[in-house]
Structures are given as structure tokens and as C-alpha cells.
Design a protein around this motif. Structure first.
Motif, mmCIF file in Angstrom:
data_model
loop_
_atom_site.group_PDB
_atom_site.id
_atom_site.type_symbol
_atom_site.label_atom_id
_atom_site.label_comp_id
_atom_site.label_asym_id
_atom_site.label_seq_id
_atom_site.Cartn_x
_atom_site.Cartn_y
_atom_site.Cartn_z
ATOM 1 N N GLY A 8 -9.348 9.957 -4.781
ATOM 2 C CA GLY A 8 -8.841 10.592 -3.575
ATOM 3 C C GLY A 8 -9.175 9.733 -2.373
ATOM 4 O O GLY A 8 -10.131 8.943 -2.385
ATOM 5 N N PHE A 9 -8.370 9.859 -1.321
ATOM 6 C CA PHE A 9 -8.649 9.120 -0.086
ATOM 7 C C PHE A 9 -9.868 9.740 0.586
ATOM 8 O O PHE A 9 -9.825 10.892 1.003
ATOM 9 C CB PHE A 9 -7.443 9.180 0.849
ATOM 10 C CG PHE A 9 -6.232 8.448 0.335
ATOM 11 C CD1 PHE A 9 -6.155 7.069 0.423
ATOM 12 C CD2 PHE A 9 -5.169 9.135 -0.227
ATOM 13 C CE1 PHE A 9 -5.043 6.378 -0.046
ATOM 14 C CE2 PHE A 9 -4.048 8.459 -0.694
ATOM 15 C CZ PHE A 9 -3.983 7.079 -0.606
ATOM 16 N N CYS A 10 -10.937 8.975 0.699
ATOM 17 C CA CYS A 10 -12.190 9.515 1.237
ATOM 18 C C CYS A 10 -12.274 9.359 2.753
ATOM 19 O O CYS A 10 -13.273 9.749 3.356
ATOM 20 C CB CYS A 10 -13.382 8.861 0.568
ATOM 21 S SG CYS A 10 -13.524 7.085 0.907
ATOM 22 N N GLU A 11 -11.259 8.766 3.351
ATOM 23 C CA GLU A 11 -11.198 8.589 4.795
ATOM 24 C C GLU A 11 -9.721 8.459 5.177
ATOM 25 O O GLU A 11 -8.845 8.498 4.301
ATOM 26 C CB GLU A 11 -11.987 7.343 5.221
ATOM 27 C CG GLU A 11 -11.538 6.070 4.537
ATOM 28 C CD GLU A 11 -12.480 4.892 4.769
ATOM 29 O OE1 GLU A 11 -13.562 5.096 5.347
ATOM 30 O OE2 GLU A 11 -12.122 3.775 4.362
ATOM 31 N N ALA A 12 -9.423 8.339 6.456
ATOM 32 C CA ALA A 12 -8.033 8.204 6.895
ATOM 33 C C ALA A 12 -7.354 7.076 6.123
ATOM 34 O O ALA A 12 -7.945 6.006 5.914
ATOM 35 C CB ALA A 12 -7.988 7.923 8.387
ATOM 36 N N ARG A 13 -6.111 7.323 5.682
ATOM 37 C CA ARG A 13 -5.447 6.373 4.800
ATOM 38 C C ARG A 13 -5.345 4.967 5.398
ATOM 39 O O ARG A 13 -5.535 3.966 4.696
ATOM 40 C CB ARG A 13 -4.065 6.894 4.399
ATOM 41 C CG ARG A 13 -4.113 7.780 3.162
ATOM 42 C CD ARG A 13 -2.747 8.256 2.771
ATOM 43 N NE ARG A 13 -2.269 9.306 3.653
ATOM 44 C CZ ARG A 13 -2.585 10.581 3.531
ATOM 45 N NH1 ARG A 13 -3.402 10.948 2.572
ATOM 46 N NH2 ARG A 13 -2.095 11.472 4.355
ATOM 47 N N GLU A 14 -5.033 4.871 6.687
ATOM 48 C CA GLU A 14 -4.912 3.551 7.305
ATOM 49 C C GLU A 14 -6.226 2.780 7.190
ATOM 50 O O GLU A 14 -6.231 1.577 6.912
ATOM 51 C CB GLU A 14 -4.511 3.697 8.773
ATOM 52 C CG GLU A 14 -3.088 4.195 9.000
ATOM 53 C CD GLU A 14 -2.934 5.687 8.775
ATOM 54 O OE1 GLU A 14 -3.969 6.382 8.566
ATOM 55 O OE2 GLU A 14 -1.785 6.178 8.789
ATOM 56 N N LYS A 15 -7.342 3.469 7.393
ATOM 57 C CA LYS A 15 -8.650 2.827 7.262
ATOM 58 C C LYS A 15 -8.963 2.527 5.803
ATOM 59 O O LYS A 15 -9.504 1.461 5.468
ATOM 60 C CB LYS A 15 -9.733 3.718 7.871
ATOM 61 C CG LYS A 15 -11.113 3.055 7.937
ATOM 62 C CD LYS A 15 -12.112 3.915 8.684
ATOM 63 C CE LYS A 15 -13.426 3.207 8.952
ATOM 64 N NZ LYS A 15 -13.966 2.398 7.883
ATOM 65 N N TYR A 16 -8.623 3.474 4.939
ATOM 66 C CA TYR A 16 -8.887 3.295 3.509
ATOM 67 C C TYR A 16 -8.204 2.029 2.995
ATOM 68 O O TYR A 16 -8.793 1.244 2.250
ATOM 69 C CB TYR A 16 -8.409 4.511 2.722
ATOM 70 C CG TYR A 16 -8.822 4.486 1.267
ATOM 71 C CD1 TYR A 16 -9.951 5.162 0.820
ATOM 72 C CD2 TYR A 16 -8.091 3.749 0.326
ATOM 73 C CE1 TYR A 16 -10.340 5.114 -0.513
ATOM 74 C CE2 TYR A 16 -8.473 3.693 -1.000
ATOM 75 C CZ TYR A 16 -9.594 4.379 -1.412
ATOM 76 O OH TYR A 16 -9.983 4.323 -2.728
#
Length: 240
Positions: A8-16
Motif C-alpha cells: 500500500g502507498f504509505c505516503e502521498a503517491r507523488e512522494k512515494y
């Protein structure tokens, strides 16, 4: 080559997408997603980024599983456990379509403990894998509560990746890719997700992943501290 990410994305997708080079998408397990959502993720991800998606729970989990409470689908009694029912095969086709739209490399089939080691499960799995279209995807299977002998037979008979925790045991399939999921610690046969990995544990994971030498390894953290621990693990990899 070792790829690191989270379940799962553990942070905002752009940052991930800047911090990691792979993700195991969890939303596809709980809900049937809209194509435009998956298309948007693929478009925003770097070209070399790797997506793995978790097969919808209609393929794996029976209707009495508490995971259905989070679903946007009401299950019938014929779902789950790789039974070759019309419903299970229907949900597999949905998963396959989502994987294609997302441009995924892997489809993860995570089976519950109620998928017991035994001939009934092997018979269901044989009918299921004979019936489905695999597309061009690599399929990983996580079996819980099975013996090493049973896991080895399963992954060899059905030509799938043995998804495991490197702190528990060596992968039992033979292939060029290993796929690991790190859920936390284990006590009394139960997973304790509320766990932060120590430096010693992360170093041991690195040692084992490198020691079981294959062309590529994917390491996905799935504990409550997964974002922090995955970044720490990347640092440990870079330091050696």
C-alpha cells in the motif's frame, strides 16, 4: 537487484514514487477499483516503477472473512479459497483486468489460514489454475500455516512464486525473482503488525535476501512502521 517498497502507498503517491521503486497495491484486495484510478496511478509513476497488485478477496477469502467489511462488493457463499466457482473465476478476471490497466508485473494471491494444507486445497488450486488466464503476469502466492513440504509442492505444481518473510524461511520455488512480505513479528502463531524492525533485524533481512542470490528481489514492508522501516532498510542496503 533489490527493490524496496510497502504494501500500500504509505505516503502521498507523488512522494512515494520518488522514495521507492515498487509498491504492492492493497486497494485491489478490498475493492473493485475504477479503471480511471488505476490509469492515473500508472501515468504518474516513473516508467521503470514496478506495480504488484493483490488479487481481490473474492478469489481468496470466504464470505465469513472480516476483510469483507471493507469491501464495496457483497460476497456470496461461493467466493474464496481458490474454489473454481463462477464467482471466484469472475473476480479473477476483474483482478486480471486491473493488473493490465495498471501495467503491473505481479499479481499476489494471499491466502488465509482457512485455506488449509490438504488434498482439497490442492484439488481446488489445480482446477483454478487450469481454468484461469494468467496473462503476462508473474503470480506470487502467500500460504499461511503450511509446512515447508506443502509449500514446496504447491509452488512447484502451479508454477508460482513462493512469497515469504526472509526472517522465517528461505523461498522454496526455483526462479529468477524472489518476493518478500514483512508483516512484523510472530508470537504464538499470530502476526503482530504493530512492530518496528530493529537495525539488527534489518541487517539480517539484507544478509538473507542477498545470500539467497537471484537476479531480482522485491521486499515489501507491511507492518505499522512500514514507511519508516522501508526507508531505513534502503539506507542499510546503500551502506554496504
Amino acid at each position: 537487484m533489490i527493490h524496496v517498497g510497502t504494501c500500500g502507498f504509505c505516503e502521498a503517491r507523488e512522494k512515494y514514487f520518488k522514495d521507492f521503486d515498487a509498491v504492492e497495491v492493497q486497494q485491489t484486495f478490498y475493492k473493485v477499483l475504477q479503471e480511471k484510478t488505476l490509469e492515473r496511478w500508472r501515468k504518474k509513476a516513473p516508467e521503470e516503477f514496478t506495480f504488484s497488485i493483490k488479487a481481490f478477496q473474492g478469489v481468496t477469502h470466504p464470505s465469513n472473512s472480516p476483510t469483507w467489511r471493507r469491501s464495496n462488493v457483497k460476497p456470496s457463499k461461493n467466493v474464496g479459497l481458490l474454489r473454481p466457482t463462477n464467482e471466484v473465476l469472475h473476480y479473477w478476471r476483474i483482478t486480471l483486468k486491473e493488473a493490465k490497466v495498471l501495467g503491473a508485473r505481479f499479481i499476489l494471491i494471499q491466502l488465509p489460514r482457512s485455506f488449509k494444507e490438504g488434498e482439497e486445497s490442492f484439488e481446488n488450486a489445480e482446477k483454478f489454475f487450469n481454468a484461469i488466464d494468467r496473462g503476462d503476469f508473474e503470480i506470487g502466492v502467500e500460504l499461511r500455516g503450511w509446512s515447508e513440504k506443502g509449500v514446496k509442492r504447491f509452488v512447484r505444481e502451479f508454477d508460482v512464486i513462493d512469497v515469504t518473510d526472509p526472517l522465517l524461511r528461505i523461498p522454496l520455488h526455483k526462479g529468477s525473482v524472489n518476493y518478500y512480505r514483512l508483516h512484523g513479528k510472530y508470537e504464538g502463531g499470530k502476526i503482530i503488525y504493530n512492530h518496528s524492525y530493529s537495525d539488527e533485524e534489518l541487517k539480517k533481512i539484507r544478509e538473507r535476501v542477498l545470500g539467497w542470490n537471484v537476479e531480482e528481489s522485491f521486499v515489501f514492508f507491511n507492518n505499522t512502521s512500514m514507511c519508516r522501516d522501508a526507508k531505513r532498510f534502503k539506507l542499510i542496503l546503500d551502506l554496504h
